[in-house]
Write a protein that holds these residues in place. Structure first.
Motif, PDB file in Angstrom:
ATOM      1  N   HIS A 124       0.833  -1.202   0.000  1.00  0.00           N
ATOM      2  CA  HIS A 124       0.000   0.000   0.000  1.00  0.00           C
ATOM      3  C   HIS A 124       0.865   1.247   0.000  1.00  0.00           C
ATOM      4  O   HIS A 124       1.917   1.305   0.638  1.00  0.00           O
ATOM      5  CB  HIS A 124      -1.009  -0.011   1.156  1.00  0.00           C
ATOM      6  CG  HIS A 124      -0.440   0.241   2.513  1.00  0.00           C
ATOM      7  ND1 HIS A 124      -0.289   1.512   3.035  1.00  0.00           N
ATOM      8  CD2 HIS A 124      -0.019  -0.613   3.483  1.00  0.00           C
ATOM      9  CE1 HIS A 124       0.192   1.432   4.263  1.00  0.00           C
ATOM     10  NE2 HIS A 124       0.374   0.148   4.560  1.00  0.00           N
ATOM     11  N   PHE A 140      -1.512  -0.361  -3.740  1.00  0.00           N
ATOM     12  CA  PHE A 140      -2.882  -0.088  -3.338  1.00  0.00           C
ATOM     13  C   PHE A 140      -3.029   1.266  -2.649  1.00  0.00           C
ATOM     14  O   PHE A 140      -2.163   1.690  -1.874  1.00  0.00           O
ATOM     15  CB  PHE A 140      -3.379  -1.171  -2.378  1.00  0.00           C
ATOM     16  CG  PHE A 140      -3.450  -2.541  -2.985  1.00  0.00           C
ATOM     17  CD1 PHE A 140      -4.448  -2.859  -3.899  1.00  0.00           C
ATOM     18  CD2 PHE A 140      -2.525  -3.515  -2.656  1.00  0.00           C
ATOM     19  CE1 PHE A 140      -4.518  -4.119  -4.464  1.00  0.00           C
ATOM     20  CE2 PHE A 140      -2.588  -4.777  -3.204  1.00  0.00           C
ATOM     21  CZ  PHE A 140      -3.580  -5.086  -4.123  1.00  0.00           C
ATOM     22  N   GLU A 148      -5.319   1.744   2.124  1.00  0.00           N
ATOM     23  CA  GLU A 148      -5.229   0.581   3.015  1.00  0.00           C
ATOM     24  C   GLU A 148      -5.539   0.985   4.454  1.00  0.00           C
ATOM     25  O   GLU A 148      -6.127   0.215   5.208  1.00  0.00           O
ATOM     26  CB  GLU A 148      -3.828  -0.036   2.928  1.00  0.00           C
ATOM     27  CG  GLU A 148      -3.639  -1.303   3.754  1.00  0.00           C
ATOM     28  CD  GLU A 148      -3.118  -1.059   5.166  1.00  0.00           C
ATOM     29  OE1 GLU A 148      -3.083  -2.016   5.951  1.00  0.00           O
ATOM     30  OE2 GLU A 148      -2.753   0.092   5.487  1.00  0.00           O
ATOM     31  N   ALA A 167      -8.417  -1.165   3.969  1.00  0.00           N
ATOM     32  CA  ALA A 167      -8.075  -1.924   2.761  1.00  0.00           C
ATOM     33  C   ALA A 167      -9.080  -1.673   1.643  1.00  0.00           C
ATOM     34  O   ALA A 167      -9.479  -2.597   0.933  1.00  0.00           O
ATOM     35  CB  ALA A 167      -7.969  -3.416   3.076  1.00  0.00           C
ATOM     36  N   SER A 225      -7.576  -2.570  -2.029  1.00  0.00           N
ATOM     37  CA  SER A 225      -7.470  -3.991  -2.356  1.00  0.00           C
ATOM     38  C   SER A 225      -8.843  -4.644  -2.450  1.00  0.00           C
ATOM     39  O   SER A 225      -9.062  -5.532  -3.285  1.00  0.00           O
ATOM     40  CB  SER A 225      -6.584  -4.719  -1.349  1.00  0.00           C
ATOM     41  OG  SER A 225      -7.012  -4.511  -0.025  1.00  0.00           O
ATOM     42  N   ASP A 272      -3.485  -5.621   3.093  1.00  0.00           N
ATOM     43  CA  ASP A 272      -4.271  -5.898   1.898  1.00  0.00           C
ATOM     44  C   ASP A 272      -4.435  -7.374   1.591  1.00  0.00           C
ATOM     45  O   ASP A 272      -5.322  -7.742   0.797  1.00  0.00           O
ATOM     46  CB  ASP A 272      -3.634  -5.188   0.701  1.00  0.00           C
ATOM     47  CG  ASP A 272      -3.733  -3.675   0.807  1.00  0.00           C
ATOM     48  OD1 ASP A 272      -4.865  -3.175   0.894  1.00  0.00           O
ATOM     49  OD2 ASP A 272      -2.690  -3.005   0.818  1.00  0.00           O
ATOM     50  N   SER A 309      -8.087  -8.853   1.962  1.00  0.00           N
ATOM     51  CA  SER A 309      -9.107  -8.711   0.913  1.00  0.00           C
ATOM     52  C   SER A 309      -9.102  -9.915  -0.014  1.00  0.00           C
ATOM     53  O   SER A 309     -10.158 -10.389  -0.453  1.00  0.00           O
ATOM     54  CB  SER A 309      -8.865  -7.431   0.112  1.00  0.00           C
ATOM     55  OG  SER A 309      -8.907  -6.290   0.936  1.00  0.00           O
TER      56      SER A 309
END
Length: 257
Positions: A83, A124, A127, A138, A141, A206, A209
């Protein structure tokens, strides 16, 4: 890798919808494209909320999806991610410029020596949690996973999240999320000498997810440090050797596939 950590941390705190986050995304895109990866931005909406006691606005954030030439997301592949955002209080050298810098280094290595199983890299956004209890996090993600087609979901054979990988520790933490299969964490540990890694459970990055969607996933990193989510999260807390050791664990897993 330290140079990348310093460059990202110098941008300052990077809430997912902030101009600073956009500057960091531009920097990382340039780093990945310079070593031959194709990068696209995946936009998604993030709600307003409270991030570690600080009110943050809603808005649009982005995931950066990087693929090598010829990549087909409907064919078997793995995802390595990190992230890019931070909490408002922190310049985020460890959390998570360290993970991003290590992913960029893996990108360089993979272009020189491609893995037998194709690799997609994802940086990402959002997060970090946006409510005090940490129950909403998150976002990037989760958006990535929910937008996968059935064919892409089946083709994603595993996901490895690099999060807080630079603070020196005796070993490299390899964590499962505790809510799905721990098979990938076991495979990652098996690919490296037993003395290099330690087993753990961590639900705060992440990988959760992907695990929630039934995709094997694991996290590298999470050594405790005093500057966590504070202004003390600066480049001096990050060890280049720990980042390289973490990268070596990820590399050994990729070579084992």
């Amino acid at each position: 890798m330290q140079q990348r950590v310093r460059a990202i941390a110098a941008i300052g705190s990077r809430d997912a919808v902030s101009p600073a986050y956009a500057r960091a995304a531009t920097y990382v895109t340039g780093q990945l494209e310079s070593v031959g990866w194709r990068v696209r931005a995946q936009r998604f909406e993030v709600p307003a909320g409270t991030s570690w006691g600080v009110r943050v606005p809603g808005g649009t954030s982005t995931n950066l999806i990087a693929d090598p030439p010829g990549f087909d997301s409907t064919e078997p592949h793995v995802v390595i991610g990190a992230h890019l955002d931070t909490v408002p209080q922190a310049p985020g050298a460890e959390d998570n410029a360290s993970g991003v810098a290590t992913v960029v280094e893996l990108a360089r290595m993979l272009r020189e020596q491609p893995a037998a199983t194709p690799v997609r890299l994802v940086l990402f956004g959002a997060e970090e949690a946006r409510v005090p209890a940490g129950t909403r996090y998150a976002f990037g993600s989760r958006h990535y996973v929910t937008t996968l087609t059935d064919a892409e979901r089946r083709a994603t054979r595993g996901m490895l999240a690099l999060d807080r990988v630079g603070v020196a520790g005796r070993t490299v933490p390899v964590c499962s999320g505790g809510r799905g299969t721990a098979s990938l964490a076991r495979d990652v540990r098996a690919a490296s000498p037993a003395s290099v890694t330690n087993r753990c459970t961590n639900r705060a990055s992440d990988h959760v997810s992907f695990e929630a969607a039934g995709i094997p996933a694991a996290r590298l990193g999470s050594v405790p440090f005093d500057g966590y989510h504070s202004a003390g999260d600066v480049p001096s807390v990050v060890s280049d050797s720990q980042m390289r050791r973490t990268g070596a664990v990820a590399w050994a897993w990729l070579r084992s596939l």
